[in-house]
Design an enzyme around this catalytic site. Structure first.
Site, PDB file in Angstrom:
ATOM      1  N   HIS A   1       0.869  -1.196   0.000  1.00 17.59           N
ATOM      2  CA  HIS A   1       0.000   0.000   0.000  1.00 17.59           C
ATOM      3  C   HIS A   1       0.897   1.234   0.000  1.00 17.59           C
ATOM      4  CE1 HIS A   1      -3.035   2.956   1.181  1.00 17.59           C
ATOM      5  NE2 HIS A   1      -3.969   2.033   0.983  1.00 17.59           N
TER       6      HIS A   1
ATOM      7  N   ASP B   1     -37.453  31.417   9.923  1.00 19.89           N
ATOM      8  CA  ASP B   1     -37.659  30.312   8.964  1.00 19.89           C
ATOM      9  C   ASP B   1     -39.111  30.322   8.479  1.00 19.89           C
ATOM     10  OD1 ASP B   1     -37.490  27.909   7.591  1.00 19.89           O
ATOM     11  OD2 ASP B   1     -37.551  26.662   9.406  1.00 19.89           O
TER      12      ASP B   1
HETATM   13  C1  SPV Z   1     -35.127  22.434   8.364  1.00 13.37           C
HETATM   14  O1  SPV Z   1     -34.030  21.994   8.698  1.00 13.37           O
HETATM   15  O2  SPV Z   1     -35.296  23.586   7.976  1.00 13.37           O
HETATM   16  C2  SPV Z   1     -36.320  21.560   8.420  1.00 13.37           C
HETATM   17  C3  SPV Z   1     -36.335  20.447   9.356  1.00 13.37           C
HETATM   18  O3  SPV Z   1     -37.260  21.834   7.718  1.00 13.37           O
HETATM   19  S1  SPV Z   1     -37.104  20.988  10.799  1.00 13.37           S
HETATM   20  O4  SPV Z   1     -36.430  22.189  11.232  1.00 13.37           O
HETATM   21  O5  SPV Z   1     -37.017  19.921  11.750  1.00 13.37           O
HETATM   22  O6  SPV Z   1     -38.506  21.290  10.461  1.00 13.37           O
HETATM   23 MG    MG Z   2     -37.171  23.710   6.818  1.00 14.52          MG
END
Ligand code: SPV
Ligand code: MG
Length: 431
Positions: free
Chosen positions: A89, A204
């Site tokens: 190797h 988000d």
């Molecule tokens: C994300 O990571 O944005 C998701 C998964 O959608 S969760 O946050 O668990 O909804």
């Molecule tokens: Mg998400």
């Protein structure tokens, strides 16, 4: 006649490999092991040509007497079978995570009086360029895109880790761990809406627009090769989603996951604490079908995410949706839960698998994190996504550093827990 064995997991033969074959020839009959697909993906690189083609390539090399498949990354299978007098190797495995394999092989051959021979690794511009070309090939959209489907068929469970920047992409790309003598690494990247938004200081709620989300993908694809699963939130309007599908395909993304919600989307982990509306089966099915119609490659996957358990609509609703979304063309089902215990996820998987053996199941064990990958795979799960752990580990570490510098009016007190600048540089490839 004595036998000399070496294992290859390469798609291209360069002078370094020929040098090892030459050294083997001096010692006896040359047997090459072709590391199997399943072992290669855990080891160091994803094959760009099939196992069959690799076998053919190795057989065609002058001086090679026999080629066998090596299934075991640790060499146990071939060494027990062949008991070669010599195992050769490149000496590059004397350091880093591969050292554990070298030490294991050394122990195996010593048991019957064999010998391990470390051949000085061939470092030159030509070899470096070939390595780079192989890497770049894997980064190309047509190779990267199909890799998720390939992985699903090659490994019991595909492990995806969240990435939201070039740097986190590099961490997912390059982190290799040696544990119990075996190497392991992540298979894919998850572009989480939560972490992509958080990195931009935004909530988000589909506020970060697609152009910006695509920019994040660009930053990641620039420096990595692993396949990408994109968190597409609700997918937006069906009329917009079809364009998103095309753009993602073009960028080499392997899959988009869209969830069956409508209106203002909030993060699922809030569950019923916030107002969220589930789309009807018909609405979501129409969006999936439109996406599948717009898709141009066979590789791309549209995965339907079911929020029935998150929104407390019951198991029957979740299962009915899963079957309807598959009928509408979904290439996979993601089932989500925010319970600490994995029981409702496992119940869903078992029930779904009773009627559907094929469609890949995806889970995100952020809350039900006690369950192992092996247990999930035993219930028919194909992809596990670690959706936010990199962000959640970095955030408190950065916050504490900021607080301590303010507290002590200098950076000395925080220095011990900081990564050395030179270690950051080693993560980043230089041309
Ligand atoms: C994300 O990571 O944005 C998701 C998964 O959608 S969760 O946050 O668990 O909804
Ligand atoms: Mg998400």
């Amino acid at each position: 006649m004595k036998t000399a064995y070496t294992c290859f997991c390469t798609d291209v033969i360069h002078e370094g490999h020929l040098n090892i074959i030459n050294e083997a020839k001096k010692r006896g009959r040359v047997i090459i092991g072709c590391l199997s697909d399943a072992a290669s993906i855990r080891y160091n690189k994803f094959p760009t040509v099939s196992q069959e083609e690799r076998l053919k390539l190795y057989r065609s090399i002058e001086g090679v007497d026999e080629v066998v498949i090596q299934n075991d990354m640790l060499y146990d299978d071939v060494i027990n079978l062949i008991k070669p007098d010599y195992v050769l190797h490149g000496d590059n495995w004397k350091e880093g995570p591969e050292k554990a394999i070298r030490d294991h092989v050394d122990g195996l051959v010593k048991e019957y009086g064999g010998e391990l021979v470390d051949i000085p690794y061939t470092y030159n511009e030509k070899v470096k360029k070939i390595d780079m070309q192989l890497r770049e090939k894997l980064a190309m959209p047509e190779y990267r895109r199909k890799r998720l489907r390939q992985l699903i068929s090659m490994t019991p469970i595909v492990k995806a880790m969240e990435a939201h920047s070039g740097l986190t992409g590099l961490i997912v790309e390059k982190t290799v761990v040696e544990h119990d003598g075996k190497l392991d690494q992540f298979d894919a990247m998850w572009i989480s809406s939560l972490c992509d938004s958080t990195a931009k200081g935004k909530p988000d709620i589909e506020l970060v627009d697609m152009t910006s989300r695509f920019r994040t993908i660009d930053d990641i694809t620039e420096v990595t090769t692993k396949p990408i699963i994109f968190d597409g939130d609700t997918g937006g309007l069906t009329e917009h989603f079809v364009y998103t599908v095309r753009s993602l395909e073009k960028m080499g993304v392997s899959a988009v996951i869209i969830e069956d919600k409508k209106g203002l989307k909030k993060n699922s982990l809030f569950g019923t604490e916030v107002k969220q509306t589930q789309a009807t089966i018909e609405e979501m099915s129409a969006k999936i079908a439109a996406g599948k119609k717009a898709q141009l490659t066979d590789d791309f996957m549209i995965i339907a995410r079911i929020e029935s358990l998150i929104l407390e609509q019951g198991m029957e609703d979740a299962l009915a949706r899963a079957h309807a979304f598959v009928a509408a063309g979904a290439d996979g089902i993601m089932i989500h839960s925010r319970r600490k215990e994995p029981d409702e996820i496992l119940e869903f998987c078992d029930e779904f698998r009773a009627d559907n053996k094929e469609t890949p199941i995806v889970v995100v064990p952020s809350s039900f994190n006690v369950i192992t990958e092996e247990e999930l795979a035993a219930h028919g799960v194909n992809i596990v996504i670690y959706a936010n752990q990199l962000t959640r580990s970095a955030f408190p570490a950065m916050q504490k550093t900021a607080e301590d510098i303010l507290r002590y009016h200098r950076a000395k007190e925080v220095d011990d827990r900081l990564m050395k600048i030179k270690d950051i540089i080693t993560l980043i490839d230089e041309l």
